[in-house]
Scaffold this motif. Structure first.
Motif, PDB file in Angstrom:
ATOM      1  N   SER A 145     -12.145  15.338 -30.711  1.00 45.45           N
ATOM      2  CA  SER A 145     -11.346  14.448 -31.551  1.00 45.45           C
ATOM      3  C   SER A 145     -10.934  15.143 -32.843  1.00 45.45           C
ATOM      4  N   ALA A 146     -11.841  15.947 -33.425  1.00 42.66           N
ATOM      5  CA  ALA A 146     -11.502  16.687 -34.642  1.00 42.66           C
ATOM      6  C   ALA A 146     -10.397  17.700 -34.372  1.00 42.66           C
ATOM      7  N   SER A 147     -10.516  18.417 -33.246  1.00 43.89           N
ATOM      8  CA  SER A 147      -9.491  19.401 -32.888  1.00 43.89           C
ATOM      9  C   SER A 147      -8.138  18.725 -32.676  1.00 43.89           C
ATOM     10  N   MET A 148      -8.151  17.551 -32.035  1.00 40.85           N
ATOM     11  CA  MET A 148      -6.902  16.832 -31.810  1.00 40.85           C
ATOM     12  C   MET A 148      -6.288  16.368 -33.125  1.00 40.85           C
ATOM     13  N   PHE A 149      -7.142  15.913 -34.049  1.00 45.68           N
ATOM     14  CA  PHE A 149      -6.621  15.461 -35.337  1.00 45.68           C
ATOM     15  C   PHE A 149      -5.915  16.591 -36.071  1.00 45.68           C
ATOM     16  N   ARG A 193      -4.572  19.249 -34.877  1.00 43.31           N
ATOM     17  CA  ARG A 193      -3.338  19.631 -34.184  1.00 43.31           C
ATOM     18  C   ARG A 193      -2.218  18.628 -34.456  1.00 43.31           C
ATOM     19  N   VAL A 194      -2.538  17.335 -34.333  1.00 46.45           N
ATOM     20  CA  VAL A 194      -1.523  16.302 -34.538  1.00 46.45           C
ATOM     21  C   VAL A 194      -1.055  16.301 -35.988  1.00 46.45           C
ATOM     22  N   HIS A 195      -2.016  16.360 -36.920  1.00 50.81           N
ATOM     23  CA  HIS A 195      -1.657  16.344 -38.338  1.00 50.81           C
ATOM     24  C   HIS A 195      -0.742  17.507 -38.697  1.00 50.81           C
ATOM     25  N   ASN A 196      -1.118  18.698 -38.289  1.00 48.75           N
ATOM     26  CA  ASN A 196      -0.343  19.879 -38.652  1.00 48.75           C
ATOM     27  C   ASN A 196       0.981  19.963 -37.893  1.00 48.75           C
ATOM     28  N   TRP A 197       1.095  19.209 -36.800  1.00 45.75           N
ATOM     29  CA  TRP A 197       2.343  19.174 -36.058  1.00 45.75           C
ATOM     30  C   TRP A 197       3.387  18.299 -36.755  1.00 45.75           C
ATOM     31  N   ILE A 198       2.942  17.166 -37.329  1.00 41.52           N
ATOM     32  CA  ILE A 198       3.905  16.222 -37.891  1.00 41.52           C
ATOM     33  C   ILE A 198       3.959  16.246 -39.415  1.00 41.52           C
ATOM     34  N   ALA A 199       2.961  16.832 -40.074  1.00 38.36           N
ATOM     35  CA  ALA A 199       2.920  16.815 -41.536  1.00 38.36           C
ATOM     36  C   ALA A 199       3.566  18.075 -42.103  1.00 38.36           C
ATOM     37  N   GLN A 251       2.738  19.345 -45.080  1.00 36.86           N
ATOM     38  CA  GLN A 251       1.653  20.119 -45.670  1.00 36.86           C
ATOM     39  C   GLN A 251       0.547  20.307 -44.635  1.00 36.86           C
ATOM     40  N   LYS A 252       0.364  21.535 -44.177  1.00 35.51           N
ATOM     41  CA  LYS A 252      -0.661  21.825 -43.175  1.00 35.51           C
ATOM     42  C   LYS A 252      -2.032  21.886 -43.836  1.00 35.51           C
ATOM     43  N   ILE A 253      -3.057  21.505 -43.082  1.00 36.53           N
ATOM     44  CA  ILE A 253      -4.423  21.644 -43.564  1.00 36.53           C
ATOM     45  C   ILE A 253      -5.139  22.647 -42.675  1.00 36.53           C
ATOM     46  N   PRO A 254      -6.018  23.473 -43.238  1.00 39.89           N
ATOM     47  CA  PRO A 254      -6.701  24.501 -42.444  1.00 39.89           C
ATOM     48  C   PRO A 254      -7.560  23.872 -41.352  1.00 39.89           C
ATOM     49  N   HIS A 255      -7.483  24.445 -40.180  1.00 38.91           N
ATOM     50  CA  HIS A 255      -8.235  23.948 -39.030  1.00 38.91           C
ATOM     51  C   HIS A 255      -9.726  24.191 -39.221  1.00 38.91           C
ATOM     52  N   ASP A 256     -10.536  23.171 -38.920  1.00 37.94           N
ATOM     53  CA  ASP A 256     -12.002  23.260 -38.998  1.00 37.94           C
ATOM     54  C   ASP A 256     -12.509  23.583 -40.398  1.00 37.94           C
ATOM     55  N   VAL A 257     -11.800  23.116 -41.410  1.00 36.14           N
ATOM     56  CA  VAL A 257     -12.245  23.265 -42.800  1.00 36.14           C
ATOM     57  C   VAL A 257     -12.400  21.872 -43.394  1.00 36.14           C
ATOM     58  N   GLY A 258     -13.602  21.561 -43.872  1.00 36.74           N
ATOM     59  CA  GLY A 258     -13.845  20.269 -44.489  1.00 36.74           C
ATOM     60  C   GLY A 258     -13.712  20.343 -46.001  1.00 36.74           C
ATOM     61  N   ASP A 259     -14.509  19.535 -46.692  1.00 34.15           N
ATOM     62  CA  ASP A 259     -14.482  19.550 -48.155  1.00 34.15           C
ATOM     63  C   ASP A 259     -15.264  20.725 -48.733  1.00 34.15           C
ATOM     64  N   PHE A 260     -16.109  21.347 -47.934  1.00 32.42           N
ATOM     65  CA  PHE A 260     -16.952  22.445 -48.388  1.00 32.42           C
ATOM     66  C   PHE A 260     -16.098  23.671 -48.687  1.00 32.42           C
TER      67      PHE A 260
END
Length: 335
Positions: free
Chosen positions: A159-163, A165-171, A173-182
């Motif tokens: 589910s995290a991987s899908m999120f 992918r979907v977010h960076n496909w339509i947004a 501003q891309k967010i780094p994959h598998d990077v949280g708040d840390f």
């Protein structure tokens, strides 16, 4: 009226030492909610990794944000503060959520850099020296990327991987994959984040939006040491919706094309019916096809209204201009 751009600069002053080459302060920003069992192990593990950095000119402080805990989390933090004056506790008036608690920590941070992290030690403290090392090389943002998520369930990993992918496909501003708040963020980044006025905050997206020079270190995500995750499947779903609607208008824009496509198909189908009527005479359509068409169009309309409602609800929350959080009391460290 807000300025069309934001300029953040920290000119050197007389006697000031660069945080990347001399004495520097780094604040660990730790939101907590019902984590009484994790406080002591977290502090012990973190101190083991940050205390040696004192000789390298890096001083650490702790900013704990008690996000409306109903257990003895606040009491454990106050007890720890009595023996460690570096600890500051911000007690919120109720549970505002992790994004608001993280915002409260950043607002109270006066250090040269900050490292948001979880208290459950899934963000391993041994990565902290690596983050500081990259920061002192000149990077303003140092990401901690989860190279191994074997500690998470298969469903959570997928589910995290899908999120992402979907977010960076339509947004935009891309967010780094598998990077949280840390991650480690420099003082300039903190000031940029504090200048953003929005109240519905998706911090992963805001971290990425402000930009700055970025480096990445990888780590293996460990098992939670105590307690249970506060993010249920439903809360994770809403969190994903928050991220998508905060940084993309594609769900709204797509309905222009959906409507145009349905209209075009309806027009073509109308031409087909006219042609059949002219060739074969009057044809009475069946009840089933009519019902399916009505239900299909009704579902499409309700879905579109629902998506508009998601954005409208967020606009409503913004225009009320309520504070992101309310601090009940702040417990400062004493000498």
């Amino acid at each position: 009226m807000n300025a069309p751009f934001l300029h953040i600069d920290r000119p050197a002053t007389a006697g000031e030492t660069s945080p990347k080459s001399g004495t520097a302060t780094v604040a660990l920003i730790v939101p907590v909610h019902n984590e009484e069992a994790a406080i002591a192990p977290f502090l012990a593990a973190v101190r083991e990794n940050i205390d040696p950095l004192k000789d390298a000119g890096v001083a650490f402080e702790f900013i704990f944000i008690n996000d409306g805990s109903s257990d003895a989390t606040l009491e454990r933090l106050i007890e720890a503060q009595r023996t460690d004056r570096r600890i500051q506790v911000i007690d919120l008036s109720r549970n505002f959520g992790k994004e608001a608690a993280l915002t409260a920590g950043l607002d109270c941070c006066d250090a040269d850099a900050a490292i948001p992290m979880d208290v459950d030690l899934q963000d391993p403290p041994h990565v902290i020296p690596l983050l500081v090392e990259k920061w002192r090389e000149g990077f303003e943002v140092v990401l901690a990327k989860r190279a191994n998520r074997s500690s998470d369930s298969f469903l959570k990993q997928r589910s995290a991987s899908m999120f992402y992918r979907v977010h960076n496909w339509i947004a935009q501003q891309k967010i780094p994959h598998d990077v949280g708040d840390f991650r480690l963020i420099d003082r300039q980044v903190i000031e940029a984040l504090r200048s953003l006025p929005e109240r519905r905050r998706f911090m992963k997206g805001l971290f990425a939006w402000v930009g700055f020079r970025t480096a990445t270190v990888e780590y293996k995500r460990d098992q939670r040491i105590a307690g249970q995750s506060k993010f249920s499947g439903w809360r994770l779903w809403n969190f994903a919706l928050e991220g998508i609607t905060s940084f993309s208008t594609a769900p709204l824009e797509i309905w222009t094309y959906v409507g145009a496509t349905i209209s075009a198909l309806s027009f073509l189908y109308g031409l087909l019916i006219i042609a059949k009527t002219l060739v074969f005479g009057i044809d009475v359509p069946g009840y089933a096809s009519l019902l399916v068409s009505v239900l299909f169009l009704g579902g499409i309309q309700l879905l579109g209204i629902g998506i508009i409602g998601q954005y409208l609800g967020r606009v409503y929350a913004e225009i009320k201009q309520r504070p992101i959080y309310i601090v009940r009391r702040t417990y400062e460290g004493t000498d």
